[in-house]
Design a protein around this motif. Structure first.
Motif, PDB file in Angstrom:
ATOM      1  N   PHE A 148       0.853  -1.181   0.000  1.00 31.77           N
ATOM      2  CA  PHE A 148       0.000   0.000   0.000  1.00 31.77           C
ATOM      3  C   PHE A 148       0.892   1.235   0.000  1.00 31.77           C
ATOM      4  O   PHE A 148       1.855   1.320   0.762  1.00 31.77           O
ATOM      5  N   VAL A 149       0.568   2.179  -0.875  1.00 31.80           N
ATOM      6  CA  VAL A 149       1.358   3.403  -1.002  1.00 31.80           C
ATOM      7  C   VAL A 149       0.414   4.599  -1.027  1.00 31.80           C
ATOM      8  O   VAL A 149      -0.539   4.625  -1.812  1.00 31.80           O
ATOM      9  N   GLU A 150       0.660   5.574  -0.163  1.00 31.55           N
ATOM     10  CA  GLU A 150      -0.130   6.807  -0.172  1.00 31.55           C
ATOM     11  C   GLU A 150       0.732   7.941  -0.709  1.00 31.55           C
ATOM     12  O   GLU A 150       1.827   8.193  -0.208  1.00 31.55           O
ATOM     13  N   LEU A 151       0.240   8.616  -1.741  1.00 34.30           N
ATOM     14  CA  LEU A 151       0.962   9.725  -2.351  1.00 34.30           C
ATOM     15  C   LEU A 151       0.111  10.990  -2.284  1.00 34.30           C
ATOM     16  O   LEU A 151      -1.097  10.947  -2.513  1.00 34.30           O
ATOM     17  N   THR A 152       0.765  12.100  -1.964  1.00 33.34           N
ATOM     18  CA  THR A 152       0.077  13.388  -1.865  1.00 33.34           C
ATOM     19  C   THR A 152       0.336  14.203  -3.124  1.00 33.34           C
ATOM     20  O   THR A 152       1.490  14.413  -3.515  1.00 33.34           O
ATOM     21  N   LEU A 153      -0.725  14.659  -3.752  1.00 36.53           N
ATOM     22  CA  LEU A 153      -0.602  15.403  -5.003  1.00 36.53           C
ATOM     23  C   LEU A 153      -0.070  16.811  -4.761  1.00 36.53           C
ATOM     24  O   LEU A 153      -0.344  17.424  -3.729  1.00 36.53           O
ATOM     25  N   ASP A 154       0.697  17.315  -5.740  1.00 35.24           N
ATOM     26  CA  ASP A 154       1.167  18.695  -5.659  1.00 35.24           C
ATOM     27  C   ASP A 154       0.581  19.502  -6.814  1.00 35.24           C
ATOM     28  O   ASP A 154      -0.345  19.051  -7.501  1.00 35.24           O
ATOM     29  N   GLU A 155       1.128  20.684  -7.043  1.00 35.94           N
ATOM     30  CA  GLU A 155       0.552  21.583  -8.052  1.00 35.94           C
ATOM     31  C   GLU A 155       0.696  21.059  -9.477  1.00 35.94           C
ATOM     32  O   GLU A 155       0.064  21.572 -10.404  1.00 35.94           O
ATOM     33  N   ASN A 156       1.521  20.045  -9.686  1.00 36.46           N
ATOM     34  CA  ASN A 156       1.713  19.483 -11.028  1.00 36.46           C
ATOM     35  C   ASN A 156       0.785  18.310 -11.327  1.00 36.46           C
ATOM     36  O   ASN A 156       0.930  17.652 -12.354  1.00 36.46           O
ATOM     37  N   CYS A 157      -0.165  18.061 -10.446  1.00 38.77           N
ATOM     38  CA  CYS A 157      -1.005  16.873 -10.585  1.00 38.77           C
ATOM     39  C   CYS A 157      -1.988  16.995 -11.749  1.00 38.77           C
ATOM     40  O   CYS A 157      -2.369  18.098 -12.148  1.00 38.77           O
ATOM     41  N   PRO A 158      -2.412  15.859 -12.319  1.00 46.02           N
ATOM     42  CA  PRO A 158      -3.472  15.866 -13.336  1.00 46.02           C
ATOM     43  C   PRO A 158      -4.768  16.404 -12.725  1.00 46.02           C
ATOM     44  O   PRO A 158      -4.952  16.371 -11.508  1.00 46.02           O
ATOM     45  N   LYS A 159      -5.669  16.860 -13.573  1.00 48.40           N
ATOM     46  CA  LYS A 159      -6.915  17.448 -13.084  1.00 48.40           C
ATOM     47  C   LYS A 159      -8.002  16.403 -12.850  1.00 48.40           C
ATOM     48  O   LYS A 159      -8.914  16.610 -12.052  1.00 48.40           O
ATOM     49  N   SER A 211       3.341   9.370 -13.315  1.00 47.33           N
ATOM     50  CA  SER A 211       1.989   9.503 -13.868  1.00 47.33           C
ATOM     51  C   SER A 211       1.167  10.545 -13.119  1.00 47.33           C
ATOM     52  O   SER A 211       0.195  11.080 -13.652  1.00 47.33           O
ATOM     53  N   LEU A 212       1.576  10.847 -11.879  1.00 43.41           N
ATOM     54  CA  LEU A 212       0.867  11.841 -11.068  1.00 43.41           C
ATOM     55  C   LEU A 212       1.562  13.197 -11.074  1.00 43.41           C
ATOM     56  O   LEU A 212       1.149  14.116 -10.362  1.00 43.41           O
ATOM     57  N   GLY A 213       2.632  13.313 -11.864  1.00 42.80           N
ATOM     58  CA  GLY A 213       3.355  14.577 -11.935  1.00 42.80           C
ATOM     59  C   GLY A 213       4.242  14.832 -10.744  1.00 42.80           C
ATOM     60  O   GLY A 213       4.634  15.976 -10.482  1.00 42.80           O
TER      61      GLY A 213
END
Length: 218
Positions: A148-159, A211-213
């Motif tokens: 299990f991996v939790e990733l936090t999106l930043d300003e470069n994330c897809p919409k 893939s999430l920027g």
């Protein structure tokens, strides 16, 4: 990367073996020569005979050349003491194993980072595994192929999720906006600071971040 592990017990030896298989340089600090003699027969790593909570032996481990110090002795007290001493000696990253949940407030008051409460972690892993309904996913998770991996999106994330091309063996479980946790089917848009929980293979993590920027070290 260079990892120094304090302790020569079961968890420490398993971690050392796993890290060497991933081509990391590993050094074990252990005060029992008999344990070192046994471990040296099947783990290709360095050893320091001594008490890992004492500055003398931490100095020998060489903080400036170490990427992570991992405190895995069988004593919570020794692990916490070693972590505190290591912080004063310039170790870049310190990971501490603590079994007694009652010590959590102590760790919080000491502002300690990288503390793993093993009983809590094991409980979480059991719950996560039990909630995997897909038989193949559950089997892969049990065999250590998935995590299990939790990733936090930043300003470069897809919409939107439609813009995300996930690795084939990677599955999105939930999206946490901070106010509410959603299943993927209910997510209409993605925003900075959203936390996405995935089931993924270790070797796919770099592609997943891309893939999430996200940068490779996020």
């Amino acid at each position: 990367m260079r990892m120094v592990i304090i302790g020569g017990g079961s968890l420490a030896s398993h971690c050392a073996a796993a890290l060497t298989k991933r081509d990391h340089e590993v050094v074990i600090i252990e005060k029992d020569q008999d344990k070192i003699d046994v471990l040296s027969q099947y783990i290709d790593c360095g050893f320091i005979l001594g008490d890992g909570a004492k500055p003398k032996f931490l100095e020998e481990a060489c903080a400036k050349n170490t990427d992570a110090l991992i405190c895995l002795s069988d004593s919570d007290t020794d692990n916490l003491l070693a972590a505190q001493v290591a912080k004063t000696m310039g170790f870049k990253r310190v990971i501490v194993r603590v079994e007694d949940d009652e010590l959590e407030p102590v760790c919080h008051n000491l502002k300690m980072e990288g503390v793993i409460f093993t009983n809590k972690q094991l409980t979480r892993e059991i719950v996560n595994m039990s909630e995997l309904h897909d038989g193949m996913l559950r089997s892969a998770y049990l065999e250590g192929e998935l995590q299990f991996v939790e990733l936090t999106l930043d300003e470069n994330c897809p919409k939107t999720l439609d813009e995300v091309e996930l690795p084939q063996q990677c599955h999105l479980v939930t999206v946490n906006t901070g106010e509410k946790c959603y299943i993927p089917a209910d997510v209409k848009s993605l925003n900075t600071c959203d936390k996405l929980l995935f089931v993924s293979r270790h070797e796919d993590l770099a592609e997943l971040r891309k893939s999430l920027g996200l940068s490779s070290d996020s």
